[in-house]
Design an enzyme around this catalytic site. Structure first.
Site, PDB file in Angstrom:
ATOM      1  N   SER A   1       0.924  -1.206   0.019  1.00 32.18           N
ATOM      2  CA  SER A   1      -0.021  -0.150   0.001  1.00 32.18           C
ATOM      3  C   SER A   1       0.650   1.180   0.165  1.00 32.18           C
ATOM      4  O   SER A   1       1.883   1.209   0.011  1.00 32.18           O
ATOM      5  CB  SER A   1      -1.011  -0.141   1.267  1.00 32.18           C
ATOM      6  OG  SER A   1      -0.248   0.307   2.317  1.00 32.18           O
TER       7      SER A   1
ATOM      8  N   SER B   1      -2.556   6.913   5.912  1.00 30.31           N
ATOM      9  CA  SER B   1      -1.827   6.061   6.782  1.00 30.31           C
ATOM     10  C   SER B   1      -3.030   5.705   7.725  1.00 30.31           C
ATOM     11  O   SER B   1      -3.146   6.463   8.731  1.00 30.31           O
ATOM     12  CB  SER B   1      -0.782   6.182   7.129  1.00 30.31           C
ATOM     13  OG  SER B   1      -0.187   5.541   8.100  1.00 30.31           O
TER      14      SER B   1
ATOM     15  N   SER C   1       1.177   3.607   2.071  1.00 36.91           N
ATOM     16  CA  SER C   1       1.165   4.334   3.592  1.00 36.91           C
ATOM     17  C   SER C   1       2.412   4.978   3.907  1.00 36.91           C
ATOM     18  O   SER C   1       2.550   5.783   4.717  1.00 36.91           O
ATOM     19  CB  SER C   1       0.619   3.441   4.703  1.00 36.91           C
ATOM     20  OG  SER C   1       1.448   2.607   4.826  1.00 36.91           O
TER      21      SER C   1
ATOM     22  N   LYS D   1       5.469   0.707   9.292  1.00 38.35           N
ATOM     23  CA  LYS D   1       5.444   2.064   9.639  1.00 38.35           C
ATOM     24  C   LYS D   1       6.788   2.667  10.095  1.00 38.35           C
ATOM     25  O   LYS D   1       7.671   1.767  10.459  1.00 38.35           O
ATOM     26  CB  LYS D   1       4.286   2.330  10.650  1.00 38.35           C
ATOM     27  CG  LYS D   1       2.942   1.874  10.214  1.00 38.35           C
ATOM     28  CD  LYS D   1       2.460   2.391   9.078  1.00 38.35           C
ATOM     29  CE  LYS D   1       0.862   1.754   8.911  1.00 38.35           C
ATOM     30  NZ  LYS D   1       0.264   2.199   7.684  1.00 38.35           N
TER      31      LYS D   1
END
Length: 324
Positions: free
Chosen positions: A126, A289, A128, A183
């Site tokens: 993705s 995100s 994010s 992350k």
């Protein structure tokens, strides 16, 4: 044994097919562990049972051939020079079900060891982490940077480097540990982290940013404000639209998360005190995100490793290399 091996492979194919078709979430670490155990038993059985039996059968075949030759020659019968080696090789040949089990054990064990203790590959699914990591980036995660953990159980047995602000970390998603997320660490235990008015604060100090001009976002097909941010010793780029309307971050549909009492939510954003053994994570694509602002903290036992390098992007090979 061949029927049992065929059944095991049928189960494996069905499991992988269901995983590929999103019928269920797979656990590759557990799968590799089980494959290592199963192929190990086949490898032991081959070395100590099946191979000695085939060798004994080949020796018996040679003995019988020599005995037959001796009897015929004693009777004055000329014996044709028949080659018994081909028959011996046929007897010694490993059957397919051992070839595809015991024969694969060293390879599977090597992959399991490398993936469990050294490096594990991941694909970015993705946007994010845009602009740091793009969809389609294939990255390597250092599994021992934060310590050595037991495979499958993920229990840390040897300490190594502590988690630092600015690290890009892969971890098991707290709401569904079967899934892996990636992350950036912005808060370590004891930190006061706040995201207010589209700005990040750590321990009461706004994290320094520097405007870098527009960035063309391939996902939204529009230009977005690009900033350089410094977290600890790490400088990186991130996207945030500071003119975007403020939002309420806590995901009320899923209910409160563990240690939610350490966070407060207002119209300006969210502020949290990071509890011991936990970390606060944000994506570099701040407006797109789903991270600790929504689902809370990442416990230490969920850590998979530190992302260190992009080893391939088939759409853009120039991205290969370190991303800091």
């Amino acid at each position: 044994m061949s029927a049992l091996t065929g059944l095991l492979y049928a189960v494996l194919v069905a499991y992988l097919a269901g995983w590929y078709l999103d019928k269920w979430t797979g656990n590759f670490s557990l799968l590799l562990f089980l494959m290592s155990v199963v192929t190990f038993f086949y490898w032991v059985a081959e070395r100590w049972h099946f191979l000695p039996h085939r060798q004994a059968a080949a020796s018996e075949l040679l003995r019988q051939d020599q005995e037959r030759r001796t009897k015929l020659e004693a009777q004055g019968i000329k014996v044709d020079n028949q080659d018994v080696q081909a028959a011996q090789q046929a007897v010694l040949r490993q059957p397919w079900w051992l070839d595809w089990t015991a024969g694969l054990f060293p390879v599977i064990l090597l992959v399991f060891g490398l993936r469990s203790f050294l490096f594990e590959p991941f694909k970015i699914p993705s946007g994010s982490m845009v602009p740091t990591l793009l969809v389609g980036d294939l990255i390597l995660v250092n599994k021992f940077h934060y310590g050595i953990r037991l495979p499958v159980l993920n229990k840390k047995i040897i300490e190594n480097h502590p988690v630092q602000r600015g690290d890009v970390m892969v971890f098991r998603y707290p709401e569904d540990p079967r899934m892996d997320y990636i992350k950036r660490v912005v808060g370590v235990p004891g930190d006061e982290v706040a995201w207010r008015n589209q700005r990040l604060f750590v321990n009461g100090q706004e994290v320094a940013t520097e405007a870098q001009g527009p960035y063309f976002d391939q996902d939204s097909l529009r230009e977005r404000p690009l900033y350089k941010e410094k977290l600890g010793a790490v400088e990186h780029q991130m996207l945030v639209d500071r003119m975007q309307p403020l939002r309420f971050y806590m995901d009320s549909a899923r209910g409160p998360f563990p240690h939610a009492d350490q966070c407060s939510y207002t119209i300006e954003g969210v502020s949290c005190k990071v509890p011991a053994g936990h970390y606060f994570m944000l994506g570099d694509n701040r407006d797109n995100s789903r991270d600790s602002r929504f689902w809370g903290f990442v416990p230490d036992e969920n850590i998979v490793g530190k992302a260190v390098v992009i080893w391939m992007n088939f759409s853009d090979p120039k991205r290969i290399g370190r991303f800091h």
